[in-house]
Design a protein around this motif. Structure first.
Motif: not given
Length: 512
Positions: A291-293, A313-318
């Motif tokens: 996910k760093g890419y 997929q990065p952790n979905q933020g708000k």
């Protein structure tokens, strides 16, 4: 009990170096490989014969030294010079030649591009002998400490801190001098004028450094190695380092592409992914990436190059608003590509005016559109969705389609993605922990690139030897070289050769 006795040092023996080296010794492959390739085509600087002075050493001698050295964890030119004298394998490999450490060191510094070409050529060989599958490739990076200390790396905040200290210390000395002058019995203050002059010199040095930093347009500057950067290594740990990028094939965990950069992974995906495709001469493959890419622009570039990315997929933020509850995150809004609208969890439709907005002016910037609905003001659950008085607003970037397709593949292929760590993580562990190649003593991004290409090359050599064995690998090398050389020569003579990136590396084998 009688102990085993050694051989008398005075015993006369008749033997040769050839008898001392077994048929499965790795030095035999090094010798065969270097003797097969064309040094000139690869771009190595050749030693020219001079009318006066001592004769020079041939370029292949130094290449053999470094291949043997890096395969055995020796990269110091002084240590390599000692090995030439005392190491029986090195004596066989070099036929008794013993260059001095300075000449050995110059070879590595003067041939960074050629070393990278040599790595690419070996990748072509591995693909042709079917050790590379070229279907699934894992991409990752690791940090290598630069030949530059933290004290020799500066940003504007650090320079300001030094200048403030100098200003305060100078004022302290001047105040002490003034107070001493008005006393009836002044005390002799030792060396205070020298200290003030030294502070003035330091101030001038930092001011010049500040001007250089502003002129470079970079957020930081290093004084020992101008290309080295302070990079995040792990958690909050920062080191002055370089970032080694590597693409590793899933079939036998062999490195198919590598280069070194002086930034983090955020904008690095497309360059290493395209390099892997070019080195292998293939139309498409699947890339497994952490996910760093994850970057929309980079994912779209890969998509346009027909590379299937599975980037975590990065952790979905708000959203871009505060106060959003989990059920009302952006991921729960359904996008309709045909109507270019979003549908919220309450069933209302968010529309866009079609106007594009600019996220930022930096290289990470992108264009996006805003989606809103007037129904938000009347919604009973508005407080769960957004704290914005005007209602919920969603941004959709220009690379959203490519990102959504990638994220869908990531969710649908969890088993395939889990192989990523199995494919490439152990390579960095072997290179950095077992071999000790966790830093570089070279300066300049180009030279560091050359050394890291050499490291990845010897990793591939050692792994292919472990897979096939030395005799079989040498046999495949000779079989691979002869027919293709004849074929390329025929195509050149008949003007039927259309040069491609892959063929360029095969041409390097031809005698100049």
């Amino acid at each position: 009990m009688q102990h085993i006795q050694g051989i008398s040092r005075n015993q006369l023996r008749i033997s040769s170096l050839e008898d001392a080296i077994s048929s499965d010794n790795q030095v035999r492959f090094i010798d065969a490989f270097v003797n097969t390739i064309s040094i000139l085509r690869l771009g190595f600087s050749l030693q020219t014969l001079k009318k006066e002075g001592r004769p020079s050493y041939q370029t292949p001698v130094f290449l053999k030294i470094y291949l043997y050295g890096y395969l055995n964890g020796i990269r110091s030119s002084r240590k390599l010079e000692k090995e030439c004298f005392r190491n029986l394998e090195m004596q066989w490999l070099l036929e008794g030649i013993c260059p001095n450490y300075h000449s050995i060191s110059d070879f590595r510094k003067n041939n960074p591009v050629a070393l990278k070409n040599l790595f690419k050529l070996f990748v072509c060989f591995l693909k042709d002998i079917d050790l590379i599958g070229a279907e699934t490739i894992a991409i990752d990076g690791t940090k290598s400490r630069a030949h530059n200390s933290k004290k020799a790396n500066f940003n504007q905040k650090k320079i300001d801190k030094h200048l403030e200290y100098i200003e305060n210390k100078t004022q302290e000395y001047l105040t002490a001098l003034q107070e001493n002058d008005v006393q009836e019995n002044p005390v002799i203050i030792q060396n205070i004028q020298e200290k003030i002059e030294r502070l003035k010199g330091n101030k001038l040095r930092y001011e010049l450094l500040e001007e250089k930093l502003k002129a470079s347009g970079e957020p930081q500057i290093s004084t020992t190695d101008s290309d080295a950067r302070a990079l995040l290594v792990q958690g909050q740990v920062v080191e002055i380092s370089f970032n080694i990028q590597a693409a590793v094939d899933a079939k036998h965990n062999l490195v198919v592409a590598t280069h070194t950069i002086n930034r983090n992974d955020r904008n690095a995906l497309s360059a290493i992914a395209l390099e892997a495709k070019e080195n292998l001469g293939i139309a498409t493959y699947s890339a497994l990436v952490d996910k760093g890419y994850h970057n929309g622009k980079q994912i779209e570039i890969c998509q346009q190059a027909n590379i299937t990315t599975i980037v975590a997929q990065p952790n979905q933020g708000k959203s871009n608003e505060n106060g959003t509850q989990p059920d009302y995150l952006v991921a729960n809004f359904q996008y309709d590509k045909n109507t270019d609208t979003y549908t919220c969890p309450q069933g209302e439709t968010l529309h866009t005016t079609g106007n594009w907005h600019k996220k930022s002016s930096s290289k990470d910037g992108y264009n996006f559109k805003k989606y809103r609905t007037s129904k938000c003001k009347e919604c009973a659950v508005k407080h769960l969705c957004t704290s914005r008085s005007g209602g919920r607003e969603i941004d959709r970037g220009q690379y959203a389609d490519a990102v959504e397709e990638n994220n869908k593949r990531y969710r649908e292929n969890p088993q395939l993605y889990r192989k990523r760590q199995e494919i490439n993580e152990h390579i960095f562990g072997t290179i950095k922990r077992q071999w000790g190649y966790n830093h570089t003593n070279l300066t300049g991004l180009e030279k560091v690139n050359g050394e890291h290409s050499l490291i990845m090359l010897v990793y591939n050599i050692k792994r292919s030897i472990n897979i096939l064995g030395v005799p079989d690998l040498i046999a495949k090398l000779h079989k691979w070289n002869s027919p293709y050389k004849a074929k390329v020569l025929f195509l050149l003579k008949t003007n039927h050769l259309k040069l491609t990136n892959a063929l360029d590396f095969y041409l390097m084998k031809l005698v100049a």
